[in-house]
Design a protein around this motif. Structure first.
Motif, short mmCIF file in Angstrom:
data_model
loop_
_atom_site.label_atom_id
_atom_site.label_comp_id
_atom_site.label_asym_id
_atom_site.label_seq_id
_atom_site.Cartn_x
_atom_site.Cartn_y
_atom_site.Cartn_z
N GLU A 193 1.72 0.98 3.66
CA GLU A 193 2.34 1.91 2.72
C GLU A 193 2.20 1.38 1.30
O GLU A 193 1.90 2.13 0.38
CB GLU A 193 3.80 2.11 3.07
N ILE A 194 2.43 0.10 1.11
CA ILE A 194 2.32 -0.51 -0.21
C ILE A 194 0.87 -0.46 -0.69
O ILE A 194 0.60 -0.22 -1.85
CB ILE A 194 2.85 -1.96 -0.18
N LYS A 195 -0.04 -0.69 0.23
CA LYS A 195 -1.46 -0.70 -0.09
C LYS A 195 -1.92 0.68 -0.59
O LYS A 195 -2.71 0.76 -1.51
CB LYS A 195 -2.26 -1.10 1.13
N ASP A 196 -1.39 1.74 0.01
CA ASP A 196 -1.78 3.10 -0.39
C ASP A 196 -1.05 3.46 -1.64
O ASP A 196 -1.30 3.72 -2.64
CB ASP A 196 -1.44 4.12 0.70
#
Length: 59
Positions: A56-59
């Protein structure tokens, strides 16, 4: 040579399983073993949650 070694290990495993079936079942059914299984499953669940949050953080 490798096949012979593998066959020997399989035979040894079968020997242990046949001769120590009752002891193995007692260990597997013990409370300590069940607690260890629960902790391992909790670790796996936490790992999955961490991976989801990182995605989620990566996106």
């Amino acid at each position: 040579m490798f096949k012979l070694f593998a066959i020997i290990l399989i035979g040894f495993g079968i020997y242990i399983g046949v001769n120590y079936t009752d002891e193995i079942n007692n260990i597997v059914e013990s409370d300590a073993f069940e607690q260890a299984q629960e902790k391992i499953s909790d670790l796996i669940d936490n790992k999955d949650k961490i991976i989801e949050k990182l995605e989620e953080i990566k996106d």
